[in-house]
Every structure is written in structure tokens, then in C-alpha cells.
Design an enzyme around this catalytic site. Structure first.
Site, PDB file in Angstrom:
ATOM      1  N   HIS A  96     -23.797  44.869  10.922  1.00 40.15           N
ATOM      2  CA  HIS A  96     -25.254  44.932  11.175  1.00 40.15           C
ATOM      3  C   HIS A  96     -25.456  45.409  12.604  1.00 40.15           C
ATOM      4  O   HIS A  96     -25.206  44.682  13.557  1.00 40.15           O
ATOM      5  CB  HIS A  96     -25.898  43.551  10.992  1.00 40.15           C
ATOM      6  CG  HIS A  96     -27.381  43.557  11.194  1.00 40.15           C
ATOM      7  ND1 HIS A  96     -28.255  43.033  10.269  1.00 40.15           N
ATOM      8  CD2 HIS A  96     -28.172  44.010  12.212  1.00 40.15           C
ATOM      9  CE1 HIS A  96     -29.497  43.175  10.697  1.00 40.15           C
ATOM     10  NE2 HIS A  96     -29.470  43.759  11.887  1.00 40.15           N
ATOM     11  N   HIS A 148     -27.851  48.110  15.377  1.00 41.95           N
ATOM     12  CA  HIS A 148     -28.947  49.042  15.698  1.00 41.95           C
ATOM     13  C   HIS A 148     -28.430  50.058  16.701  1.00 41.95           C
ATOM     14  O   HIS A 148     -28.095  49.706  17.828  1.00 41.95           O
ATOM     15  CB  HIS A 148     -30.144  48.282  16.287  1.00 41.95           C
ATOM     16  CG  HIS A 148     -30.703  47.279  15.336  1.00 41.95           C
ATOM     17  ND1 HIS A 148     -31.691  47.585  14.428  1.00 41.95           N
ATOM     18  CD2 HIS A 148     -30.388  45.980  15.117  1.00 41.95           C
ATOM     19  CE1 HIS A 148     -31.970  46.510  13.698  1.00 41.95           C
ATOM     20  NE2 HIS A 148     -31.191  45.522  14.090  1.00 41.95           N
ATOM     21  N   LEU A 149     -28.373  51.323  16.284  1.00 39.52           N
ATOM     22  CA  LEU A 149     -27.837  52.361  17.173  1.00 39.52           C
ATOM     23  C   LEU A 149     -28.925  53.195  17.833  1.00 39.52           C
ATOM     24  O   LEU A 149     -28.633  53.980  18.739  1.00 39.52           O
ATOM     25  CB  LEU A 149     -26.902  53.292  16.394  1.00 39.52           C
ATOM     26  CG  LEU A 149     -25.468  52.809  16.176  1.00 39.52           C
ATOM     27  CD1 LEU A 149     -24.683  53.823  15.356  1.00 39.52           C
ATOM     28  CD2 LEU A 149     -24.760  52.544  17.505  1.00 39.52           C
ATOM     29  N   ARG A 150     -30.176  53.060  17.366  1.00 48.36           N
ATOM     30  CA  ARG A 150     -31.278  53.880  17.904  1.00 48.36           C
ATOM     31  C   ARG A 150     -30.983  55.378  17.727  1.00 48.36           C
ATOM     32  O   ARG A 150     -30.184  55.760  16.891  1.00 48.36           O
ATOM     33  CB  ARG A 150     -31.564  53.528  19.387  1.00 48.36           C
ATOM     34  CG  ARG A 150     -31.658  52.039  19.698  1.00 48.36           C
ATOM     35  CD  ARG A 150     -32.674  51.290  18.870  1.00 48.36           C
ATOM     36  NE  ARG A 150     -32.905  49.936  19.388  1.00 48.36           N
ATOM     37  CZ  ARG A 150     -33.313  48.917  18.656  1.00 48.36           C
ATOM     38  NH1 ARG A 150     -33.523  49.049  17.357  1.00 48.36           N
ATOM     39  NH2 ARG A 150     -33.523  47.737  19.207  1.00 48.36           N
ATOM     40  N   LYS A 200     -32.164  48.195   3.204  1.00 45.27           N
ATOM     41  CA  LYS A 200     -32.577  47.059   4.029  1.00 45.27           C
ATOM     42  C   LYS A 200     -34.008  46.651   3.717  1.00 45.27           C
ATOM     43  O   LYS A 200     -34.923  47.467   3.763  1.00 45.27           O
ATOM     44  CB  LYS A 200     -32.460  47.453   5.515  1.00 45.27           C
ATOM     45  CG  LYS A 200     -32.937  46.397   6.510  1.00 45.27           C
ATOM     46  CD  LYS A 200     -32.002  45.200   6.549  1.00 45.27           C
ATOM     47  CE  LYS A 200     -32.564  44.081   7.417  1.00 45.27           C
ATOM     48  NZ  LYS A 200     -32.155  44.159   8.803  1.00 45.27           N
ATOM     49  N   HIS A 227     -33.642  40.956   5.796  1.00 45.79           N
ATOM     50  CA  HIS A 227     -34.130  40.195   6.949  1.00 45.79           C
ATOM     51  C   HIS A 227     -34.944  39.046   6.356  1.00 45.79           C
ATOM     52  O   HIS A 227     -36.074  39.248   5.920  1.00 45.79           O
ATOM     53  CB  HIS A 227     -34.997  41.082   7.853  1.00 45.79           C
ATOM     54  CG  HIS A 227     -35.473  40.353   9.085  1.00 45.79           C
ATOM     55  ND1 HIS A 227     -35.103  40.707  10.358  1.00 45.79           N
ATOM     56  CD2 HIS A 227     -36.270  39.266   9.221  1.00 45.79           C
ATOM     57  CE1 HIS A 227     -35.658  39.873  11.227  1.00 45.79           C
ATOM     58  NE2 HIS A 227     -36.377  38.994  10.562  1.00 45.79           N
ATOM     59  N   HIS A 240     -28.054  38.160   9.615  1.00 48.15           N
ATOM     60  CA  HIS A 240     -28.220  37.343  10.832  1.00 48.15           C
ATOM     61  C   HIS A 240     -28.820  35.969  10.552  1.00 48.15           C
ATOM     62  O   HIS A 240     -29.891  35.632  11.027  1.00 48.15           O
ATOM     63  CB  HIS A 240     -29.039  38.085  11.900  1.00 48.15           C
ATOM     64  CG  HIS A 240     -30.271  38.812  11.430  1.00 48.15           C
ATOM     65  ND1 HIS A 240     -31.258  38.219  10.693  1.00 48.15           N
ATOM     66  CD2 HIS A 240     -30.661  40.092  11.609  1.00 48.15           C
ATOM     67  CE1 HIS A 240     -32.204  39.099  10.448  1.00 48.15           C
ATOM     68  NE2 HIS A 240     -31.863  40.255  10.989  1.00 48.15           N
ATOM     69  N   LEU A 289     -34.949  38.308  17.092  1.00 39.11           N
ATOM     70  CA  LEU A 289     -35.436  37.811  15.805  1.00 39.11           C
ATOM     71  C   LEU A 289     -34.326  37.901  14.768  1.00 39.11           C
ATOM     72  O   LEU A 289     -33.615  38.915  14.749  1.00 39.11           O
ATOM     73  CB  LEU A 289     -36.667  38.603  15.343  1.00 39.11           C
ATOM     74  CG  LEU A 289     -37.930  38.284  16.148  1.00 39.11           C
ATOM     75  CD1 LEU A 289     -39.048  39.257  15.807  1.00 39.11           C
ATOM     76  CD2 LEU A 289     -38.386  36.846  15.908  1.00 39.11           C
ATOM     77  N   ASP A 308     -25.864  42.517  15.107  1.00 40.43           N
ATOM     78  CA  ASP A 308     -27.305  42.743  15.301  1.00 40.43           C
ATOM     79  C   ASP A 308     -27.579  43.191  16.731  1.00 40.43           C
ATOM     80  O   ASP A 308     -28.641  42.913  17.280  1.00 40.43           O
ATOM     81  CB  ASP A 308     -28.137  41.509  14.946  1.00 40.43           C
ATOM     82  CG  ASP A 308     -29.625  41.822  14.822  1.00 40.43           C
ATOM     83  OD1 ASP A 308     -29.982  43.006  14.649  1.00 40.43           O
ATOM     84  OD2 ASP A 308     -30.433  40.887  14.918  1.00 40.43           O
ATOM     85  N   HIS A 368     -32.874  47.338  23.837  1.00 39.80           N
ATOM     86  CA  HIS A 368     -34.225  47.709  24.286  1.00 39.80           C
ATOM     87  C   HIS A 368     -34.143  47.939  25.792  1.00 39.80           C
ATOM     88  O   HIS A 368     -33.409  47.207  26.478  1.00 39.80           O
ATOM     89  CB  HIS A 368     -35.218  46.580  24.021  1.00 39.80           C
ATOM     90  CG  HIS A 368     -35.512  46.347  22.573  1.00 39.80           C
ATOM     91  ND1 HIS A 368     -36.488  47.025  21.889  1.00 39.80           N
ATOM     92  CD2 HIS A 368     -34.949  45.508  21.670  1.00 39.80           C
ATOM     93  CE1 HIS A 368     -36.529  46.621  20.629  1.00 39.80           C
ATOM     94  NE2 HIS A 368     -35.594  45.694  20.465  1.00 39.80           N
ATOM     95  N   ALA A 413     -38.201  42.066  20.850  1.00 41.67           N
ATOM     96  CA  ALA A 413     -37.137  41.203  20.335  1.00 41.67           C
ATOM     97  C   ALA A 413     -35.867  42.025  20.167  1.00 41.67           C
ATOM     98  O   ALA A 413     -35.910  43.127  19.620  1.00 41.67           O
ATOM     99  CB  ALA A 413     -37.547  40.629  18.987  1.00 41.67           C
TER     100      ALA A 413
END
Ligand code: NCD
Ligand code: ZN
Length: 368
Positions: A18, A20-22, A114, A151, A189, A234, A263, A267, A279
Site C-alpha cells: 500500500h 502513494h507515489l504521487r 481501491k 479504506h 491500514h 488517516l 501507506d 505531502h 493527512a
């Protein structure tokens, strides 16, 4: 007894289930941290706009592969960057159709869809409000063997933010599990005892990922001496009793349902240190090392023989591939117990990023 200083352990190269690579500069900034540690990663689709179709996923995958090539030195990759593979996901929206599911399943590179309840977290506005209406899509996923990543939080404003996960189980997750008996579900998560117990008791079609922050910290960490925006993610951190239950779940002997999913959610620092901060916690700079700390503190890292404990190997390297129907990686990763400082900030395109443990230290490091 926790591992003594300088202990080295070697495990099959793990995957991050899990992540987040943006995109764009941010992708280039964070990808080397992941590619140095992991062979594969399930890449979350919550870009702006989200990755909704197979075409979107194909394009995003190409951008990730291009970023790998561009950063292969930083990521210590082979010349073509081929020793890291992004596993793509689609974002479930009310417009997702069974045909889109079949097309995704037929591709070599989409490994899941997802589900974000609308409004649950960062970039989730396009998510689903009416889960009943998604039945044809869930049936198609069940048929095609595509994993549903959830989620699991309700978004009702009258539900306390700390109760959102366990109420989601009663209202939504349990009915989905009962109704779609063949659907593979990852409860992403998880943060509560309720979730850990639900997954442990559920059929083998249900598994869960756990982040380093929910295993290392309880909700006090958001309020130590003032408000700590970099510990806000989150689902939000929970009480100590929940952290303890998560720890028991991941270190239970021979458990097969719980596995790594960082996760890691970068940011820019200024978007977290503000009156309405985002978050997300960035942890890929220690994506394996944080978990080693968790298992070491729980005395579940080394077996009596001095070899690495199978509980750590299963959580990091075996349970995830088994659930997703992929082989365990043949390559290995070695880490050693040596303190190393975590910088106050990392580069993040034009901005900076504040990593988990910024300005403090990590107890483990990679051995090249
Ligand atoms: C994630 C993000 O920033 O994309 N944030 C987070 O706190 N985990 C979204 C998510 O996974 O909920
Ligand atoms: Zn996430």
C-alpha cells in the site's frame, strides 16, 4: 531479548502492499526510497484526477517506469530500472463497470481496485457513496480474481472520528464479506483491535495491511507538547490498547492474514503545517527499518537460533505475495542494527517533505 547492536538480518526482498507515489516532481523525489527497498509496490490511485480506467493506469505506470529510469542511481537499480515493478490499482467510482473490471484483470499490471468511501481521506471525493449499487462490479471482481482494497472508514459527520473504522466493519465490510464469498479483500491500514479481530476470524479471502505508524505510535503522538501535524494520517492513530492489539496480530505465530503496507503518503511540509493540514505520513525512507524496530521491540525479530524469526519474514515477504497470488521475491534484502539520523526534511520537487521521525533516528539501516 531485542537484537544486539550490529545484528544483520536478511529476508526475501519485501514488497510494499500500500503506497502513494504521487506524480511528476513528487514521484521523482520519493520513488528511489521505495525502489531501494522493495521489489514491488501496490500503487494507490488517488491522484488528482484519480486513476479510474485501464488507460489511466497504463499511463501512470509508464510515468513511474520513466521515473525509475531517471532515478536509477539514487534507487540503486539495474540500468533499465527493471528490478522494481509498480503494481497498479484503479479507483472505484460510481462509474466503474464490470467490463472495466474484466479489462483490468486481463492486463498484466492491474492488481486491484481501491474503494474509498467518498470523503474519507486525501483525494477521495470521487469515491463511492452507495455500496449496494456496486454489486455488479464486486461480482465481476470476484469472478476475475481481482483484489478489492478497502479504506474502511464511514464518513458520516455524526460518527466520532475514532469510531469510523469499527463502525465501517459492522455496516459495510461484514455484509460485503458475507455476500461476496469469493471476493478477495484487503482491509487497508487497519488501526483497531476490532479490525484485527475481524480479519483474524474472517475467511481466507480477507487480509489486512498495517502501517509502521499504527504499530509504533498511539494517538498521544499527535499531541506531544503541542499539535504534531506530521503524525496526522488517516485513519487517525488510535488508543494504546488498539496498537497493542495490532502488534499481537502481526506477531501471532503462523499468521497469514496480516502483511506490510506502509501507506507512505508524502505531502509538502507547508501543506501539513497549516490551519487545515493534509493527512498522510511519509515513511518510505525507513519502509523496512521501521517494521524491524516494531518486531525487535516485540521480541519477534530473531528466533532462538539467532536466525531471523519466521514471523517477521512472513509479515514482510511472504503473506502479501501469497494473498495477491504472486511469487515470493527471489532476491534478498539485508538490514543491520545501526543507528542513523533521519533528516529534518527531504527534497520534494520545489518543496520539502517532513519524514516520519524527522530530526530523530532510526535503529536499522540498509546494507548495500
Ligand atoms: C493518504 C494520502 O495522502 O494519499 N493519506 C493518509 O493519511 N493515509 C490517503 C489514504 O491512504 O488514506
Ligand atoms: Zn493510503
Amino acid at each position: 531479548m531485542p537484537a544486539p547492536a550490529n545484528t544483520r538480518i536478511t529476508i526475501p526482498r519485501p514488497d510494499d502492499w500500500h503506497l502513494h507515489l504521487r506524480d511528476g516532481d513528487a514521484l521523482n523525489a520519493v520513488l528511489p526510497d521505495t525502489a531501494r527497498r522493495f521489489a514491488r509496490a501496490i500503487v494507490m490511485p488517488n491522484l488528482k484526477p484519480p486513476i479510474r480506467t485501464l488507460d489511466d493506469a497504463a499511463g501512470y505506470r509508464e510515468r513511474i517506469l520513466a521515473a525509475l529510469k531517471a532515478n536509477r542511481d539514487a534507487a540503486k537499480l539495474s540500468d533499465d530500472g527493471s528490478n522494481f515493478a509498480p503494481l497498479m490499482t484503479l479507483y472505484l467510482t460510481p462509474e466503474t463497470t464490470p467490463d472495466m473490471v474484466s479489462a483490468a484483470a486481463a492486463s498484466e499490471f492491474v492488481h486491484g481496485i481501491k474503494l474509498y468511501p467518498a470523503g474519507a481521506t486525501t483525494n477521495s471525493d470521487a469515491g463511492v457513496n452507495n455500496l449496494d449499487a456496486m454489486s455488479p462490479v464486486f461480482e465481476a471482481m470476484e469472478r476475475e480474481g481481482l483484489v478489492l482494497q478497502i479504506h474502511g472508514e464511514v464518513t458520516d459527520t455524526d460518527v466520532d472520528v475514532f469510531d469510523r473504522e469499527h463502525i465501517f466493519i459492522e455496516r459495510h465490510l461484514n455484509p460485503i464479506v458475507e455476500r461476496f464469498a469469493g471476493l478477495k479483500i484487503v482491509f487497508e491500514h487497519i488501526t483497531t483491535r476490532d479490525a484485527a479481530e475481524f480479519v483474524a476470524a474472517a475467511p481466507d479471502t480477507v487480509a489486512a495491511t498495517l502501517t509502521p505508524q499504527h504499530l509504533l505510535m498511539n494517538r498521544n503522538a499527535i499531541f506531544v507538547g503541542g499539535i504534531r501535524p506530521h503524525n496526522y494520517c488517516l485513519p487517525v492513530l488510535k488508543r494504546e490498547e488498539h496498537r497493542a492489539a495490532l502488534l499481537r496480530a502481526v506477531t501471532a505465530k503462523d499468521q497469514t492474514k496480516f502483511f506490510i503496507g506502509t501507506d507512505s503518503a508524502p505531502h509538502a511540509t507547508h501543506t501539513k503545517e497549516t490551519s487545515c493540514g493534509c493527512a498522510g505520513i511519509y515513511s518510505s525512507h525507513g519502509g523496512v527499518e521501521f517494521y524491524a524496530e516494531v518486531f525487535d521491540a516485540a521480541d519477534a525479530l530473531l528466533a532462538a537460533s539467532g536466525d531471523v524469526d519466521s514471523r517477521f519474514v512472513n509479515f514482510m515477504s511472504r503473506n502479501g505475495p501469497a494473498f495477491y497470488g504472486l511469487p515470493v521475491n527471489a532476491e534478498t534484502l539485508t538490514i543491520e542494527k545501526v543507528d542513523r539520523p533521519v533528516p529534518e526534511s527531504l527534497e520534494f520537487g520545489e518543496h520539502t517533505l517532513t519524514p516520519l521521525r524527522a530530526g530523530e533516528s532510526l535503529a536499522w539501516r540498509l546494507v548495500d
